[in-house]
Design a protein around this motif. Sequence first.
Motif, PDB file in Angstrom:
ATOM      1  N   GLU A  25       0.877  -1.170   0.000  1.00  0.00           N
ATOM      2  CA  GLU A  25       0.000   0.000   0.000  1.00  0.00           C
ATOM      3  C   GLU A  25       0.913   1.218   0.000  1.00  0.00           C
ATOM      4  O   GLU A  25       1.647   1.463   0.957  1.00  0.00           O
ATOM      5  CB  GLU A  25      -0.908   0.005   1.238  1.00  0.00           C
ATOM      6  CG  GLU A  25      -1.905  -1.132   1.290  1.00  0.00           C
ATOM      7  CD  GLU A  25      -3.031  -0.991   0.277  1.00  0.00           C
ATOM      8  OE1 GLU A  25      -3.146   0.096  -0.345  1.00  0.00           O
ATOM      9  OE2 GLU A  25      -3.789  -1.958   0.099  1.00  0.00           O
ATOM     10  N   LEU A  29      -4.065   6.209   2.066  1.00  0.00           N
ATOM     11  CA  LEU A  29      -4.911   5.036   2.257  1.00  0.00           C
ATOM     12  C   LEU A  29      -6.195   5.335   3.015  1.00  0.00           C
ATOM     13  O   LEU A  29      -7.215   4.680   2.807  1.00  0.00           O
ATOM     14  CB  LEU A  29      -4.091   3.987   3.020  1.00  0.00           C
ATOM     15  CG  LEU A  29      -4.689   2.623   3.315  1.00  0.00           C
ATOM     16  CD1 LEU A  29      -4.967   1.873   2.022  1.00  0.00           C
ATOM     17  CD2 LEU A  29      -3.725   1.815   4.193  1.00  0.00           C
ATOM     18  N   VAL A  55      -6.639  -4.151   5.325  1.00  0.00           N
ATOM     19  CA  VAL A  55      -5.472  -4.356   4.467  1.00  0.00           C
ATOM     20  C   VAL A  55      -4.406  -5.200   5.170  1.00  0.00           C
ATOM     21  O   VAL A  55      -3.689  -5.977   4.529  1.00  0.00           O
ATOM     22  CB  VAL A  55      -4.885  -3.021   3.968  1.00  0.00           C
ATOM     23  CG1 VAL A  55      -5.911  -2.255   3.131  1.00  0.00           C
ATOM     24  CG2 VAL A  55      -4.358  -2.163   5.098  1.00  0.00           C
ATOM     25  N   ALA A  63       2.627   0.714   4.946  1.00  0.00           N
ATOM     26  CA  ALA A  63       2.141   1.693   3.976  1.00  0.00           C
ATOM     27  C   ALA A  63       2.923   2.975   4.162  1.00  0.00           C
ATOM     28  O   ALA A  63       3.328   3.321   5.278  1.00  0.00           O
ATOM     29  CB  ALA A  63       0.644   1.962   4.143  1.00  0.00           C
TER      30      ALA A  63
END
Length: 275
Positions: A25, A29, A55, A63
């Motif tokens: 990611e 987000l 996720v 991320a």
Amino acid sequence: MGGLSKKAHLLHALAREGKPTLVVESGNLLFKTDVVPPTELPAARIGAAGVVTAVSRMGATFAGIGSRDLAGGIDFLRQLHRPPAFHWLSLNLVDAASGQPLFSPLLRHQAGGMRLVVLAVTDHTAFAEPPVGGRVLPWQQVLREAVARVANQADFVLLLSNYSYTENREIARACPGIDLILQSGHAAGNLGPIPFDRTLLAQTNTRGRSLGVLDIAWQGHAPWQETTAGRGSLSGRQPATFSNRFIAITPAVPDDPAIDALVRQTKQQMKRQAR
């Protein structure tokens, strides 16, 4: 959040192919915009927490921090920073007083028998005012040194960048030790991988509209070359080859039952909060 359960289904299907896989990611987000109205923020934070839970269950353990991820505040982002299950990464988001990174500056990872180092930078130009309690430094102040420091300690260097395409081209020129830049700027749309000599630059569409699948045949830091299905690997002649596809997340894609249940529960909590 509606596309999360469909994305999970697609990821499970890819995992069954048996190839070494890294779920990434790149950033931006959590929220749709850089600023969330105060009246909407409590419900939006519930949704953001649900996204991180979803996720991470799909296999994403990190991320990059985009400017939109900071719409809920630094303290809220700290609540979602749960190593080793999930890391927020940013080299240049630092404490306002000490100048030290507020989150993980880098992550070391093993994938396909390779040593990966993952770095991330947050777009310092996206903020009218610094985030409360923090500062976002220009990438020029931190990135070159960080890449030089890890280049000999990794087989592959991945950068998650919140900057624009134009700025990421400059990063590729200034930091040739980066092998792949995945950008999460403010422009929507899929961007097929573009080689800049030894650095590859790519972007997947925003807000879960598609899943990007990048297949890499890696044998060392060298100029990239694209290979297509049916031609086979060119790694005998060219050290680094890639192929790419974008899978649209449409209503026709089945839902993953577990992630679908999580999304439904999160939406119910958001509705109760908004009343």
